[in-house]
Scaffold this active site. Structure first.
Site, PDB file in Angstrom:
ATOM      1  N   ILE A   1       0.777  -1.304   0.097  1.00 13.69           N
ATOM      2  CA  ILE A   1       0.313  -0.003   0.127  1.00 13.69           C
ATOM      3  C   ILE A   1       0.959   1.149  -0.079  1.00 13.69           C
ATOM      4  O   ILE A   1       2.084   1.280   0.175  1.00 13.69           O
ATOM      5  CB  ILE A   1      -1.018   0.053   1.064  1.00 13.69           C
ATOM      6  CG1 ILE A   1      -0.143  -0.163   2.249  1.00 13.69           C
ATOM      7  CG2 ILE A   1      -2.100  -0.969   1.176  1.00 13.69           C
ATOM      8  CD1 ILE A   1      -0.056   1.102   3.352  1.00 13.69           C
TER       9      ILE A   1
ATOM     10  N   GLY B   1      14.805  -5.337  14.426  1.00 14.01           N
ATOM     11  CA  GLY B   1      13.430  -5.535  14.636  1.00 14.01           C
ATOM     12  C   GLY B   1      12.851  -5.152  15.993  1.00 14.01           C
ATOM     13  O   GLY B   1      13.699  -4.627  16.891  1.00 14.01           O
ATOM     14  N   SER B   2      11.969  -5.557  16.368  1.00 14.15           N
ATOM     15  CA  SER B   2      11.223  -5.000  17.652  1.00 14.15           C
ATOM     16  C   SER B   2      11.789  -6.074  18.749  1.00 14.15           C
ATOM     17  O   SER B   2      12.080  -7.057  18.495  1.00 14.15           O
ATOM     18  CB  SER B   2       9.627  -4.950  17.591  1.00 14.15           C
ATOM     19  OG  SER B   2       9.263  -6.467  17.261  1.00 14.15           O
TER      20      SER B   2
ATOM     21  N   GLU C   1       8.532   1.500  23.705  1.00 18.98           N
ATOM     22  CA  GLU C   1       9.261   2.280  22.568  1.00 18.98           C
ATOM     23  C   GLU C   1       8.192   3.318  21.676  1.00 18.98           C
ATOM     24  O   GLU C   1       6.990   2.622  21.411  1.00 18.98           O
ATOM     25  CB  GLU C   1       9.779   1.407  21.527  1.00 18.98           C
ATOM     26  CG  GLU C   1      10.549   2.140  20.452  1.00 18.98           C
ATOM     27  CD  GLU C   1      11.166   1.051  19.513  1.00 18.98           C
ATOM     28  OE1 GLU C   1      10.594   0.230  19.195  1.00 18.98           O
ATOM     29  OE2 GLU C   1      12.323   1.390  19.075  1.00 18.98           O
TER      30      GLU C   1
ATOM     31  N   GLU D   1      19.316  -6.584  16.917  1.00 18.52           N
ATOM     32  CA  GLU D   1      19.450  -5.351  17.208  1.00 18.52           C
ATOM     33  C   GLU D   1      17.954  -4.666  17.343  1.00 18.52           C
ATOM     34  O   GLU D   1      17.071  -4.958  16.418  1.00 18.52           O
ATOM     35  CB  GLU D   1      19.952  -4.817  15.774  1.00 18.52           C
ATOM     36  CG  GLU D   1      21.383  -5.058  15.666  1.00 18.52           C
ATOM     37  CD  GLU D   1      22.574  -4.655  16.641  1.00 18.52           C
ATOM     38  OE1 GLU D   1      21.938  -3.629  17.461  1.00 18.52           O
ATOM     39  OE2 GLU D   1      23.539  -4.914  16.779  1.00 18.52           O
TER      40      GLU D   1
ATOM     41  N   CYS E   1      15.330   3.492  15.352  1.00 17.44           N
ATOM     42  CA  CYS E   1      15.555   2.628  16.669  1.00 17.44           C
ATOM     43  C   CYS E   1      16.137   3.442  17.739  1.00 17.44           C
ATOM     44  O   CYS E   1      15.712   3.177  18.861  1.00 17.44           O
ATOM     45  CB  CYS E   1      16.349   1.314  16.221  1.00 17.44           C
ATOM     46  SG  CYS E   1      17.949   1.712  15.380  1.00 17.44           S
TER      47      CYS E   1
ATOM     48  N   THR F   1       9.646  -9.608  18.735  1.00 15.24           N
ATOM     49  CA  THR F   1      10.052 -10.495  18.018  1.00 15.24           C
ATOM     50  C   THR F   1      11.408 -10.634  18.131  1.00 15.24           C
ATOM     51  O   THR F   1      11.454 -12.033  18.031  1.00 15.24           O
ATOM     52  CB  THR F   1      10.090  -9.928  16.565  1.00 15.24           C
ATOM     53  OG1 THR F   1       8.740  -9.312  16.234  1.00 15.24           O
ATOM     54  CG2 THR F   1      10.023 -11.011  15.359  1.00 15.24           C
ATOM     55  N   GLY F   2      12.369 -10.201  18.381  1.00 16.09           N
ATOM     56  CA  GLY F   2      13.747 -10.444  18.960  1.00 16.09           C
ATOM     57  C   GLY F   2      13.641 -11.472  19.774  1.00 16.09           C
ATOM     58  O   GLY F   2      14.421 -12.249  19.931  1.00 16.09           O
TER      59      GLY F   2
HETATM   60  P1  NAD Z   1       9.385  -6.434  13.441  1.00 14.92           P
HETATM   61  O1  NAD Z   1       9.891  -6.819  14.561  1.00 14.92           O
HETATM   62  O2  NAD Z   1       7.774  -6.378  13.543  1.00 14.92           O
HETATM   63  O3  NAD Z   1       9.872  -6.920  12.151  1.00 14.92           O
HETATM   64  C1  NAD Z   1      11.257  -6.824  11.982  1.00 14.92           C
HETATM   65  C2  NAD Z   1      11.395  -8.093  10.508  1.00 14.92           C
HETATM   66  O4  NAD Z   1      11.457  -9.401  11.458  1.00 14.92           O
HETATM   67  C3  NAD Z   1      10.439  -7.739   9.557  1.00 14.92           C
HETATM   68  O5  NAD Z   1      11.153  -8.153   8.249  1.00 14.92           O
HETATM   69  C4  NAD Z   1       9.388  -8.776   9.958  1.00 14.92           C
HETATM   70  O6  NAD Z   1       8.678  -9.124   8.814  1.00 14.92           O
HETATM   71  C5  NAD Z   1      10.316 -10.262  10.398  1.00 14.92           C
HETATM   72  N1  NAD Z   1       9.625 -11.040  11.394  1.00 14.92           N
HETATM   73  C6  NAD Z   1       8.373 -10.692  12.305  1.00 14.92           C
HETATM   74  N2  NAD Z   1       8.202 -11.935  12.870  1.00 14.92           N
HETATM   75  C7  NAD Z   1       9.301 -12.730  12.602  1.00 14.92           C
HETATM   76  C8  NAD Z   1       9.488 -13.863  13.272  1.00 14.92           C
HETATM   77  N3  NAD Z   1       8.605 -14.766  13.704  1.00 14.92           N
HETATM   78  N4  NAD Z   1      10.668 -14.596  12.478  1.00 14.92           N
HETATM   79  C9  NAD Z   1      11.475 -13.957  11.804  1.00 14.92           C
HETATM   80  N5  NAD Z   1      11.097 -12.804  11.412  1.00 14.92           N
HETATM   81  C10 NAD Z   1      10.050 -12.073  11.829  1.00 14.92           C
HETATM   82  O7  NAD Z   1       9.801  -4.976  13.662  1.00 14.92           O
HETATM   83  P2  NAD Z   1       9.448  -3.720  12.672  1.00 14.92           P
HETATM   84  O8  NAD Z   1       8.374  -3.076  13.223  1.00 14.92           O
HETATM   85  O9  NAD Z   1       9.720  -4.180  11.188  1.00 14.92           O
HETATM   86  O10 NAD Z   1      10.856  -2.811  12.838  1.00 14.92           O
HETATM   87  C11 NAD Z   1      10.649  -1.610  13.874  1.00 14.92           C
HETATM   88  C12 NAD Z   1      11.386  -2.165  15.179  1.00 14.92           C
HETATM   89  O11 NAD Z   1      12.999  -2.383  14.628  1.00 14.92           O
HETATM   90  C13 NAD Z   1      11.416  -1.147  16.066  1.00 14.92           C
HETATM   91  O12 NAD Z   1      11.241  -1.663  17.359  1.00 14.92           O
HETATM   92  C14 NAD Z   1      13.056  -0.526  15.845  1.00 14.92           C
HETATM   93  O13 NAD Z   1      13.558   0.079  17.142  1.00 14.92           O
HETATM   94  C15 NAD Z   1      13.756  -1.583  15.613  1.00 14.92           C
HETATM   95  N6  NAD Z   1      15.050  -1.422  14.750  1.00 14.92           N
HETATM   96  C16 NAD Z   1      16.278  -1.747  15.589  1.00 14.92           C
HETATM   97  C17 NAD Z   1      17.405  -1.287  14.918  1.00 14.92           C
HETATM   98  C18 NAD Z   1      18.621  -1.523  15.763  1.00 14.92           C
HETATM   99  O14 NAD Z   1      19.739  -1.487  14.999  1.00 14.92           O
HETATM  100  N7  NAD Z   1      18.664  -1.719  16.884  1.00 14.92           N
HETATM  101  C19 NAD Z   1      17.349  -0.692  13.724  1.00 14.92           C
HETATM  102  C20 NAD Z   1      16.148  -0.522  13.025  1.00 14.92           C
HETATM  103  C21 NAD Z   1      14.861  -0.565  13.583  1.00 14.92           C
END
Ligand code: NAD
Length: 462
Positions: free
Chosen positions: A9, A212-213, A366, A234, A268, A216-217
């Site tokens: 979208i 990512g978040s 966050e 990260e 982040c 999820t991490g």
């Molecule tokens: P998210 O955790 O929802 O998703 C991140 C990625 O993981 C996406 O590609 C998603 O499709 C994938 N994902 C989701 N569930 C998964 C699973 N079960 N197994 C494997 N992969 C999976 O996060 P988001 O909303 O896409 O990103 C925003 C977050 O990322 C914020 O919390 C931000 O602070 C963080 N972030 C951290 C850094 C860092 O370097 N520390 C950098 C950029 C963003």
């Protein structure tokens, strides 16, 4: 097995559907992982110098196509095109260049002990196939951070970029393939996180790179533990920014804007809680409010736009709920706090909130949007306590003309990265990562790149 397809979208144009992309099937993912294992045997035998020479072609190709990349990012995730070129593409290419320039030195073997009879040396080798799952907030830079250091150490990759920037990823893949780098060193799969992402990290891989978040991490960490493989996490952050009473307010205010509001606050390590000495609190809030009133919220494709839409409706709703919670608990909206009336999509006005209490979501969670919580402090110790009063520990910022004091406060903050005044830590030489729930492990620089390697120590008789 088939997975859910991705509906792309445009968040800046009333959520208009612009594409439907089929997800990779489980068979396709398996094949790519198998290929990555085969190619690892070849790629890991190249010298670092040879890999650098090969990847230089890719650098040039990305540089040439920077405008096309920026345009797609603006359309599908809403980053204003000027911000995208200036921050995402420029920073990503700067890291790419920094890696090419330094990898040979960073990955050089190191003698750790030597006497008359023995020499002990550590060698850094590729580790294997890396499953990388990364977010949308800086589509190009996140891609560079995950892919380039891994390729330089000799790893091969199967990458799933975010479902929020899938058209950009398709273009990055096209450029990658056209650069004629050994087939199979970087393999792209497409789909959502809960199915394709999860399938990928649970597959036969040697390491997981996840950005990512925090939520999820946590799950990714459990998967890595169940397989007993290394993982780099990260994750999210809620960076404090402490402003002492001795600053030049006019100089600081522009920095606060960039650290909090660039990319509509979706960084982040963005400055998410501003902690200001009580003697200058009103002045800082007034000046920030004035500065925000000069910024244009609008279409990401308009070159004069400062703040584009939030990435999607779900993320917008999260921000709205966090602000509503703050208002309910007594927070005072200084500006913003709502969507602009004349724009259709996930736009949100840049927002300042004061009267913060510690039970508010904007204090404990966050906030991934253009919302700044501003608190005041009396003593230095109070500022440090407020800054550390969070489950996160990624970035931190300190503003003071007393450099000695700023440095001593920096040593007391529980965050992985701290910038004092104008000094910014987002360069390839700087190791990056978080304390507490902001991550496990580090990326970038000599320390980060070595953590992607298998380390071998050879103790030899002379
Ligand atoms: P998210 O955790 O929802 O998703 C991140 C990625 O993981 C996406 O590609 C998603 O499709 C994938 N994902 C989701 N569930 C998964 C699973 N079960 N197994 C494997 N992969 C999976 O996060 P988001 O909303 O896409 O990103 C925003 C977050 O990322 C914020 O919390 C931000 O602070 C963080 N972030 C951290 C850094 C860092 O370097 N520390 C950098 C950029 C963003």
């Amino acid at each position: 097995m088939n997975f859910e397809k991705i509906i792309v979208i445009n968040p800046g144009d009333n959520y208009k559907i612009i594409a439907e992309i089929e997800a990779s099937t489980s068979q396709e993912i398996d094949q790519k992982i198998m290929l990555a294992h085969q190619v690892f045997k070849i790629w890991s035998q190249y010298s670092v110098h040879e890999r650098i020479k090969i990847l230089e072609k890719l650098f040039k190709a990305f540089d040439i196509q920077r405008h096309e990349i920026a345009k797609l990012i603006a359309i599908e995730m809403g980053m204003p095109i000027s911000v995208c070129s200036e921050i995402d593409i420029r920073v990503g290419l700067n890291y790419f260049q920094g890696y090419l320039d330094n990898a040979e030195v960073w990955l050089k073997q190191e003698i750790v002990f030597e006497n008359a009879t023995e020499r002990h040396t550590v060698f850094f080798e590729g580790l294997g196939v890396v499953a990388a799952s990364i977010p949308w907030n800086f589509p190009f830079t996140n891609f560079i951070w995950a892919v380039i250091p891994n390729l330089l150490v000799g790893n091969t990759i199967v990458l799933k970029h975010s479902e929020n920037c899938v058209l950009t990823t398709k273009l990055l893949e096209k450029i990658f393939l056209a650069s004629h780098i050994l087939e199979g060193v970087c393999n792209f799969v497409y789909g959502k996180g809960h199915d394709v992402g999860d399938y990928l990290i649970n597959s036969n891989v040697d390491m997981i790179w996840f950005t990512g978040s925090t939520q999820t991490g946590h799950h990714v960490y459990q998967v890595a533990a169940s397989k007993a493989i290394p993982v780099i996490l990260e994750l999210g952050g809620s960076a404090p920014g402490i402003i002492f009473e001795d600053v030049d307010i006019d100089k600081v205010i522009d920095l606060i804007y960039v650290y909090r509001f660039a990319n509509s606050g979706q960084s982040c390590d963005a400055l998410k809680r501003l902690i200001v000495h009580e003697s200058i609190f009103d002045k800082i809030v007034d000046k920030l409010q004035w500065l925000l009133s000069t910024k244009k919220v609008g279409s990401p494709l308009d070159i004069t736009t400062d703040l584009g839409p939030i990435v999607n409706k779900k993320q917008l709703e999260t921000i709205q709920a966090q602000v509503a919670d703050a208002i309910y608990k007594g927070g005072k909206i200084i500006c913003g706090g709502k969507q602009p009336e004349d724009l259709m999509g996930s736009y949100y006005e840049p927002t300042i909130i004061t009267n913060i209490s510690k039970s508010m979501k904007i204090y404990t969670e966050e906030v991934f949007g253009p919302v700044l919580a501003v608190l005041s402090f009396k003593t230095q110790q109070e500022a440090i306590d407020l800054a550390n009063d969070t489950i996160f520990g990624l970035g931190g910022y300190i503003f003071s003309s007393d450099k000695k004091r700023a440095f001593s406060v920096a040593q007391k903050l529980k965050t992985g990265n701290i910038g004092i005044n104008k000094a910014n830590y987002v360069i390839p030489q700087d190791v990056f990562g978080g304390y507490k729930k902001s991550g496990i492990g580090r990326e970038h620089g000599k320390i980060g790149i070595r953590s992607l390697c298998q380390m071998k120590l050879i103790a030899e008789e002379k």
